[in-house]
Design a protein around this motif. Structure first.
Motif, short mmCIF file in Angstrom:
data_model
loop_
_atom_site.label_atom_id
_atom_site.label_comp_id
_atom_site.label_asym_id
_atom_site.label_seq_id
_atom_site.Cartn_x
_atom_site.Cartn_y
_atom_site.Cartn_z
N ASN A 23 0.83 -1.20 0.00
CA ASN A 23 0.00 0.00 0.00
C ASN A 23 0.87 1.26 0.00
O ASN A 23 0.58 2.23 -0.70
CB ASN A 23 -0.92 -0.02 1.22
N ASP A 223 -9.91 2.93 2.81
CA ASP A 223 -10.98 1.97 2.52
C ASP A 223 -11.34 1.23 3.81
O ASP A 223 -10.50 0.54 4.38
CB ASP A 223 -10.49 0.97 1.46
N GLN A 225 -13.00 -1.35 4.36
CA GLN A 225 -13.00 -2.81 4.24
C GLN A 225 -11.59 -3.38 4.33
O GLN A 225 -11.37 -4.42 4.95
CB GLN A 225 -13.63 -3.23 2.90
N THR A 226 -10.63 -2.70 3.73
CA THR A 226 -9.25 -3.22 3.69
C THR A 226 -8.29 -2.49 4.61
O THR A 226 -7.20 -2.98 4.90
CB THR A 226 -8.70 -3.12 2.26
N ASN A 227 -8.68 -1.29 5.07
CA ASN A 227 -7.82 -0.40 5.84
C ASN A 227 -6.66 0.17 5.03
O ASN A 227 -5.75 0.78 5.58
CB ASN A 227 -7.29 -1.07 7.12
N ASP A 228 -6.69 -0.04 3.72
CA ASP A 228 -5.67 0.54 2.84
C ASP A 228 -6.04 1.99 2.51
O ASP A 228 -7.22 2.31 2.34
CB ASP A 228 -5.59 -0.22 1.51
N THR A 229 -5.04 2.84 2.41
CA THR A 229 -5.26 4.16 1.83
C THR A 229 -5.44 3.98 0.33
O THR A 229 -4.67 3.27 -0.31
CB THR A 229 -4.07 5.08 2.12
N ARG A 230 -6.47 4.63 -0.22
CA ARG A 230 -6.78 4.44 -1.64
C ARG A 230 -5.79 5.21 -2.51
O ARG A 230 -5.81 6.46 -2.53
CB ARG A 230 -8.20 4.92 -1.93
N GLU A 233 -7.14 8.00 -4.70
CA GLU A 233 -7.49 9.27 -4.05
C GLU A 233 -6.23 10.05 -3.69
O GLU A 233 -6.25 11.29 -3.66
CB GLU A 233 -8.39 9.02 -2.85
#
Length: 245
Positions: A23, A223, A225-230, A233
């Motif tokens: 990520n 996000d 659901q995943t805790n990832d920074t998109r 964006e």
């Protein structure tokens, strides 16, 4: 290994959270390198585990590592200082009272070390009681200009202004930006920043004449659901920066 974040080439450098090394790499690429990736010390049980993992982030992002506290948790201050001394990251997050320790242990002046100050409810004044003990005491409200000079005394690089709650403290924030410009100090607006208010928040600092700005954009671009920074964006934010400068 570079110790200078890319805002030295571009007036604004993003600060976003990274949920994994992959990520972090994706966000770094999305911002074309004009970003530091926050990894929170609070997420690790031991300093050894944090150091081992954070080295992987450094490798993946050309050392664009921002060692974080974890929601400004003052109890992480000493851990952040010790981790940073060994890792020599580009960026260190600190409470006001932890700045001197971090700078001394880093042993160099290039890594960015911010000092957390909070809105006070009064234009031109900030609360500097953000340390492990002082945050539980009555507020210490002082002029922003004095806070900047104290941070400079301790070897700090920038004001981390938190929690901003987006634009809830617009006029206080404007005064902080003007003081940072006056004393050639960096500014890190933090808290409640999203795609809707990002441009105005950065514009206020740019218009004030701040030369180095590191806006922290966290939960609004993560996000759930995943805790990832998109990464997509992050790219949008970087495009906004290019429009501003």
């Amino acid at each position: 290994m570079s110790l200078l974040p890319n805002y030295y080439q571009n007036q604004v450098c993003l600060n976003v959270l990274a949920n994994s090394v992959d990520n972090a790499r994706e966000c770094y690429q999305a911002a074309e390198g004009h970003v530091v990736l926050g990894v929170l010390s609070k997420n690790y049980a031991t300093e050894e585990a944090a150091i081992k993992d954070m080295k992987n982030y450094q490798t993946a992002t050309e050392n664009a590592l921002s060692v974080g506290l974890g929601a400004g948790d003052p109890n992480q201050s000493q851990m952040v200082s010790r981790i940073s001394a060994l890792l020599q990251p580009q960026h260190v997050n600190q409470v006001f009272t932890g700045v001197g320790t971090s700078r001394a242990l880093l042993g160099q002046a290039e890594t960015v070390v911010n000092g957390l100050v909070s809105p006070s409810g009064q234009v031109g004044y900030v609360n500097i009681a953000t340390g492990p003990l002082s945050s539980r005491a009555p507020e210490a409200v002082i002029p922003i200009e004095t806070a900047i000079k104290l941070l400079q005394d301790m070897g700090g690089t920038s004001v981390k202004y938190f929690p901003m709650k987006g634009l809830a403290h617009r006029e206080e924030y404007r005064a902080v930006a003007e003081a940072c410009a006056k004393y050639d100090f960096a500014l890190e607006p933090t808290g409640g920043i999203d795609l809707d208010n990002f441009q105005e928040i950065v514009q206020i600092a740019v218009d004030a004449g701040v030369k180095r700005i590191i806006p922290h954009v966290y939960s609004s671009i993560i996000d759930p659901q995943t805790n990832d920074t998109r990464p997509e964006e992050v790219k949008i934010l970087f495009e906004m920066i290019k429009e501003l400068l």
